[in-house]
Each structure stands twice: as C-alpha cells, then as structure tokens.
Scaffold this motif. Structure first.
Motif, mmCIF file in Angstrom:
data_model
loop_
_atom_site.group_PDB
_atom_site.id
_atom_site.type_symbol
_atom_site.label_atom_id
_atom_site.label_comp_id
_atom_site.label_asym_id
_atom_site.label_seq_id
_atom_site.Cartn_x
_atom_site.Cartn_y
_atom_site.Cartn_z
ATOM 1 N N VAL A 312 0.833 -1.202 0.000
ATOM 2 C CA VAL A 312 0.000 0.000 0.000
ATOM 3 C C VAL A 312 0.868 1.253 0.000
ATOM 4 N N ALA A 313 1.973 1.241 0.754
ATOM 5 C CA ALA A 313 2.866 2.395 0.789
ATOM 6 C C ALA A 313 3.462 2.682 -0.588
ATOM 7 N N VAL A 314 3.805 1.616 -1.317
ATOM 8 C CA VAL A 314 4.347 1.802 -2.675
ATOM 9 C C VAL A 314 3.296 2.426 -3.581
ATOM 10 N N ILE A 315 2.063 1.960 -3.485
ATOM 11 C CA ILE A 315 0.985 2.506 -4.318
ATOM 12 C C ILE A 315 0.739 3.974 -3.996
ATOM 13 N N LEU A 316 0.737 4.321 -2.707
ATOM 14 C CA LEU A 316 0.491 5.717 -2.324
ATOM 15 C C LEU A 316 1.638 6.623 -2.761
ATOM 16 N N ARG A 317 2.853 6.097 -2.731
ATOM 17 C CA ARG A 317 3.981 6.900 -3.215
ATOM 18 C C ARG A 317 3.833 7.187 -4.701
ATOM 19 N N ARG A 318 3.361 6.186 -5.438
ATOM 20 C CA ARG A 318 3.133 6.390 -6.867
ATOM 21 C C ARG A 318 2.030 7.419 -7.097
#
Length: 370
Positions: A312-318
């Motif tokens: 989820v953190a990777v998706i939000l960073r994107r």
C-alpha cells in the motif's frame, strides 16, 4: 522433591537443609551463613539465595522464596545469610528477568491501558448498535468485529490475574478464553489487511460471495447470532435469508480441542523477577509447544499484514508522484496500522539490550490498541 511449578533451576543441583531437633528456628538476630561453591560464571543479578516454603505454590507442593535471606557473591562462591533454618539453595533466574519495580510498573500500565481500551471499544460498539447507518459497508463492519475481539481480549486479560487466585479449573477456563480471544483478535487483524488489499491494490471490482461470512469463519469461533445485542446490520450473512448455524471456526476450534483433550496446556503461569523471588501468577499457557505455536500463528499474520502495508505504501507513493499530494491517504494508512496490529511484532524482539525497552513499548502500544 523441592521442585516448584516452574521447574526452577538450582545451582549445581545442591540443596542444603539445616534444622534443630528442638523445633522451628526463625527470626534470628544473627543470620545463619551458608556458602555454596561453584566453577561457573554467574550473573550476580540472576543467582539469588532462596529457601523452600512448603505449600506456597499454586498447584504444587511448595515454592522457593528469598524472604529473610541476603545474597553475597564472591570468587567461585555464593554466600547466603538467612534468619531462619530450612532447606536452602541458590536459584538461577532467567537472564534479563525484570526487577520487582519494573514488573509493578508494567502491571499498572497494562491495567490502565486495557481498561481504557475495553471502555473505548465497548462505547464504540454500543454507539454502533444505536446508529446502524454507520454499518452499511463491509469496511466498517470489519472494524466492528475487530473491536469486539479486542473488547473480549482486554476483558479476559484483566480477569486473568484475579482468577489465578481461584480454583485450577476456573483458571484453566480463563486461560482458554484469553487464548481464544487473542487468536480471534489476530485473525481479524489479518482480515483488515486482506480487506485493505482488496480496496487499494485491486483496481477492478471484485465480488466475493458471502464475503463477510467467510471472514467470520476464519476469524471467529462461533456464529454471531449466539451473541446478545449484536446489530443485524453487521452480521456476516445480513440479507433476506440466513444460513443454518455452524458451531465453530478456526481459532476457537483449535482452543476447544486443546481444552478438551489436553486441558493441562492451560493453567497457572508464573512471572518471576530478578531482585525478589515473589511470584506474580496469571491464567495463561503452561505448555511450551502451545506457546511457540501461538507465536508462529501471530508471526505469519503479522508478516502478511506488514507485506500488505508495504504494498500500500508503494501505491500511495506512486499516487503522490502523479497527483503531487496524498497526505490524506497516508494518514489513512497510518491509522490502519493499529488495526493491522503491526505493534504486536515487538514480541519478536525480546533479546539483549532490547528486552526492557521492548517490553515497555509492547505493553503501552498494545494495551492501548482498543
């Protein structure tokens, strides 16, 4: 003989008995000196002089105590000075054991934190009972199930120590309830992670038939209709038809099987300190295999939850790189970290210099989770 319920380790397996035929000797103004020789390296804080107190242990013939005894360490010797006569030994306590002051403060923190959590979860559940419009989506329903599990966990934990002073059968039942509520709470944390994965990672609409019902099968031990005052809006099968009741799910099925076929897995669990051998007893697991099985179960769930949070953190960073702002999403994920129980992972860092800070962090964060 002279073995307590904790199967405590005695230096060199040596026990010295000193008596007078005239009767019991106690309250001496000049203490009796008993010297024990050894050829091992001892930690002065973990090797302490004790005496045998018959009939003082829970469910045993007696226990070791250090009341009235002083410990002095020399080169290759441990000198005990006691103001009475009985059986004496040098007890080897586990390395890194807590001091009495630390145990007392942790007990106070736990009691306050669990009480606040139980009150908060109960108030939230009651509020939702009267405001069922909040429970129209599966996300809120899953939150409520987790809150119910945390309420059960906090209440059973608060009752564990008082019930340890009662009958053994009552303590075993309390320990089984505490174990089942812990497994259910961990399972609902995994359900939170799975639901978060579906919401934020899967971009297409996914329909799972009887979705909440299947999560309840995984996380709860029995069907919700057996619970009093449960809002119909967040029953797992809420709809025009109701399936036939099924008695057990995964966590309580395992606990019930252990309780029926190997009841001695639950009972009196003793917590000792390094400075004073005065036991604090609660109702919990007494079997090492059951303890490690519970740790493995919790470890797998926390690993899954951590991987979901990382994804989820990777998706939000994107998203932030594309839109330039995603602080609301970050705040949502940070809030969900407590629902996913990531702080329970501190249980796997009990070693070396991290022991005492880890215990305090674990106690404060997890007792206030509710």
């Amino acid at each position: 003989l002279l073995q307590d319920a904790r199967n405590s380790s005695v230096l060199n397996n040596d026990v010295v008995g000193a008596f007078l035929r005239s009767g019991r000797v106690a309250g001496l103004s000049r203490p009796v000196k008993i010297q024990f020789w050894h050829d091992t390296v001892l930690d002065a804080s973990n090797a302490t002089c004790v005496f045998w107190e018959p009939g003082a242990g829970m469910g045993s013939t007696g226990s070791w105590s250090r009341e009235g005894c002083e410990t002095t360490h020399g080169e290759g010797t441990v000198i005990c000075r006691c103001n009475h006569l009985t059986y004496f030994a040098v007890l080897l306590l586990p390395a890194g054991a807590l001091t009495p002051a630390q145990l007392a403060s942790l007990t106070h923190i736990t009691t306050v934190g669990c009480s606040l959590s139980a009150t908060a979860t109960l108030c939230t559940l009651l509020l939702c009972c009267f405001s069922r419009q909040w429970l129209r989506d599966n996300t809120t329903r899953i939150h409520m199930h987790l809150l119910a599990a945390l309420l059960l966990l906090n209440c059973s934990f608060l009752l564990s120590a008082p019930l340890a002073a009662g009958a053994e059968g009552l303590c075993q039942a309390a320990a089984a309830l505490l174990h089942a509520s812990l497994l259910c709470a961990l399972a609902w944390m995994a359900a939170e992670a799975f639901h978060l994965l579906l919401l934020l990672v899967k971009v297409y609409n996914i329909y799972i038939q009887r979705y909440l019902l299947k999560l309840s099968l995984f996380a709860w031990g029995e069907w919700a209709p057996t619970w009093p005052c449960l809002p119909t809006a967040w029953l797992p099968w809420h709809g025009p038809t109701q399936p036939p009741p099924v008695p057990t799910g995964l966590p309580v099925l395992a606990v019930a099987a252990v309780f029926v076929f190997k009841r001695d897995t639950y009972g009196y669990h003793t917590i000792s300190t390094s400075g004073d051998y005065r036991n604090t007893t609660m109702c919990w697991l007494t079997s090492s295999p059951a303890h490690y099985a519970t740790l493995c179960y919790a470890g797998l769930i926390l690993l899954f939850n951590t991987l979901v949070l990382g994804r989820v953190a990777v998706i939000l960073r994107r998203i932030r790189q594309q839109k330039g702002q995603a602080w609301k999403d970050w705040a949502t994920v940070l809030g969900l970290t407590c629902l996913l129980g990531t702080t329970w992972g501190l249980a796997f860092f009990r070693f070396g210099v991290f022991l005492v800070p880890q215990i305090y962090l674990f106690t404060i964060l997890n007792s206030l989770q509710g």
